[in-house]
Design a protein around this motif. Structure first.
Motif, PDB file in Angstrom:
ATOM      1  N   GLU A 149       0.837  -1.200   0.000  1.00 14.93           N
ATOM      2  CA  GLU A 149       0.000   0.000   0.000  1.00 14.93           C
ATOM      3  C   GLU A 149       0.877   1.257   0.000  1.00 14.93           C
ATOM      4  O   GLU A 149       0.632   2.195  -0.761  1.00 14.93           O
ATOM      5  CB  GLU A 149      -0.925  -0.019   1.217  1.00 14.93           C
ATOM      6  CG  GLU A 149      -2.015   1.000   1.180  1.00 14.93           C
ATOM      7  CD  GLU A 149      -2.991   0.846   2.339  1.00 14.93           C
ATOM      8  OE1 GLU A 149      -3.660   1.841   2.631  1.00 14.93           O
ATOM      9  OE2 GLU A 149      -3.087  -0.251   2.934  1.00 14.93           O
ATOM     10  N   ALA A 150       1.903   1.276   0.830  1.00 18.96           N
ATOM     11  CA  ALA A 150       2.821   2.423   0.878  1.00 18.96           C
ATOM     12  C   ALA A 150       3.521   2.607  -0.469  1.00 18.96           C
ATOM     13  O   ALA A 150       3.656   3.737  -0.959  1.00 18.96           O
ATOM     14  CB  ALA A 150       3.842   2.240   1.998  1.00 18.96           C
ATOM     15  N   LYS A 151       3.945   1.522  -1.091  1.00 20.48           N
ATOM     16  CA  LYS A 151       4.591   1.609  -2.406  1.00 20.48           C
ATOM     17  C   LYS A 151       3.633   2.166  -3.449  1.00 20.48           C
ATOM     18  O   LYS A 151       4.030   2.956  -4.315  1.00 20.48           O
ATOM     19  CB  LYS A 151       5.106   0.234  -2.844  1.00 20.48           C
ATOM     20  CG  LYS A 151       6.331  -0.227  -2.103  1.00 20.48           C
ATOM     21  CD  LYS A 151       6.741  -1.618  -2.559  1.00 20.48           C
ATOM     22  CE  LYS A 151       7.886  -2.149  -1.720  1.00 20.48           C
ATOM     23  NZ  LYS A 151       8.229  -3.539  -2.070  1.00 20.48           N
ATOM     24  N   GLU A 152       2.374   1.764  -3.392  1.00 18.71           N
ATOM     25  CA  GLU A 152       1.377   2.256  -4.352  1.00 18.71           C
ATOM     26  C   GLU A 152       1.123   3.746  -4.150  1.00 18.71           C
ATOM     27  O   GLU A 152       1.001   4.494  -5.112  1.00 18.71           O
ATOM     28  CB  GLU A 152       0.080   1.457  -4.223  1.00 18.71           C
ATOM     29  CG  GLU A 152      -0.936   1.743  -5.312  1.00 18.71           C
ATOM     30  CD  GLU A 152      -0.558   1.198  -6.678  1.00 18.71           C
ATOM     31  OE1 GLU A 152      -1.228   1.591  -7.653  1.00 18.71           O
ATOM     32  OE2 GLU A 152       0.381   0.388  -6.809  1.00 18.71           O
ATOM     33  N   ILE A 153       1.058   4.180  -2.896  1.00 20.56           N
ATOM     34  CA  ILE A 153       0.887   5.612  -2.620  1.00 20.56           C
ATOM     35  C   ILE A 153       2.054   6.386  -3.224  1.00 20.56           C
ATOM     36  O   ILE A 153       1.865   7.409  -3.880  1.00 20.56           O
ATOM     37  CB  ILE A 153       0.781   5.891  -1.099  1.00 20.56           C
ATOM     38  CG1 ILE A 153      -0.494   5.281  -0.529  1.00 20.56           C
ATOM     39  CG2 ILE A 153       0.828   7.398  -0.818  1.00 20.56           C
ATOM     40  CD1 ILE A 153      -0.519   5.232   0.997  1.00 20.56           C
ATOM     41  N   TRP A 154       3.271   5.882  -2.999  1.00 24.16           N
ATOM     42  CA  TRP A 154       4.457   6.561  -3.520  1.00 24.16           C
ATOM     43  C   TRP A 154       4.410   6.619  -5.045  1.00 24.16           C
ATOM     44  O   TRP A 154       4.721   7.647  -5.645  1.00 24.16           O
ATOM     45  CB  TRP A 154       5.728   5.860  -3.043  1.00 24.16           C
ATOM     46  CG  TRP A 154       6.961   6.575  -3.487  1.00 24.16           C
ATOM     47  CD1 TRP A 154       7.761   6.268  -4.561  1.00 24.16           C
ATOM     48  CD2 TRP A 154       7.527   7.746  -2.886  1.00 24.16           C
ATOM     49  NE1 TRP A 154       8.793   7.164  -4.650  1.00 24.16           N
ATOM     50  CE2 TRP A 154       8.667   8.085  -3.643  1.00 24.16           C
ATOM     51  CE3 TRP A 154       7.179   8.526  -1.790  1.00 24.16           C
ATOM     52  CZ2 TRP A 154       9.464   9.180  -3.331  1.00 24.16           C
ATOM     53  CZ3 TRP A 154       7.975   9.618  -1.486  1.00 24.16           C
ATOM     54  CH2 TRP A 154       9.100   9.929  -2.249  1.00 24.16           C
ATOM     55  N   SER A 155       4.010   5.526  -5.683  1.00 25.50           N
ATOM     56  CA  SER A 155       3.972   5.513  -7.146  1.00 25.50           C
ATOM     57  C   SER A 155       2.900   6.450  -7.698  1.00 25.50           C
ATOM     58  O   SER A 155       3.011   6.920  -8.827  1.00 25.50           O
ATOM     59  CB  SER A 155       3.766   4.089  -7.671  1.00 25.50           C
ATOM     60  OG  SER A 155       2.437   3.666  -7.463  1.00 25.50           O
TER      61      SER A 155
END
Length: 182
Positions: A149-155
């Motif tokens: 989820e954190a990676k998706e937010i960053w992307s």
């Protein structure tokens, strides 16, 4: 309501597809272990004021192939759940508030959301750091989902608020095409 075993009114689905409905969220494909298309249908139904019911007395058998019954597959699956959770949260916000989040926040919404997720991951990591190689631990799966989820937010950082705006616009255009319910 999860897609497996769910039942929806045919008239509702016909109206959606006749109006050009295309799911913004993907189910699992040959290369992606994502999900959310079933949740999306529930949010769209609620947006149209349909009721969603769950009955614990209903049972179904979900047959799984042997290739899907291993720890690596389940970890990848939970990573997909985490990635799609961003879009589910946006649907939920728009469906409840009938608007998009305000732009006049102290930090951009993506950064505020990302920082909260990172803080949670940092606090959660000590619970799972010794369990990461242990198969079958639910806390490890939760951590993997939060990481994804954190990676998706960053992307999405440049387009994070646009996800909300797109869902808001999409739901409103569908609602205009689908007046009345059966």
């Amino acid at each position: 309501v999860y897609g497996a075993g769910s039942v929806m009114r045919k008239t509702f689905l016909q109206r959606l597809y006749n109006s050009g409905f295309k799911s913004m969220l993907l189910g699992r494909t040959a290369t992606q272990l994502t999900s959310g298309d079933d949740n999306e249908l529930c949010f769209v139904a609620r947006y149209f004021d349909y009721e969603i019911w769950y009955h614990r007395g209903l049972k179904f058998k979900h047959l799984m192939s042997a290739g899907r019954m291993n720890w690596n597959y389940i970890k990848k699956l939970y990573g997909g759940f985490g990635r799609m959770n961003i879009y589910i949260q946006a649907y939920q916000y728009v469906a409840i508030n009938h608007t998009v989040p305000p732009d006049n926040l102290r930090f951009p919404l993506w950064l505020d959301t990302y920082l909260h997720k990172i803080k949670y991951l940092i606090n959660y990591y000590p619970k799972v750091m010794w369990k990461m190689r242990k198969e079958g631990d639910a806390e490890v799966l939760r951590f993997i989902a939060m990481q994804a989820e954190a990676k998706e937010i960053w992307s999405l950082k440049e387009n994070y608020i646009q996800v909300y705006k797109s869902i808001f616009s999409y739901l409103n255009s569908l609602k205009e095409l689908n007046t009345g319910k059966t």
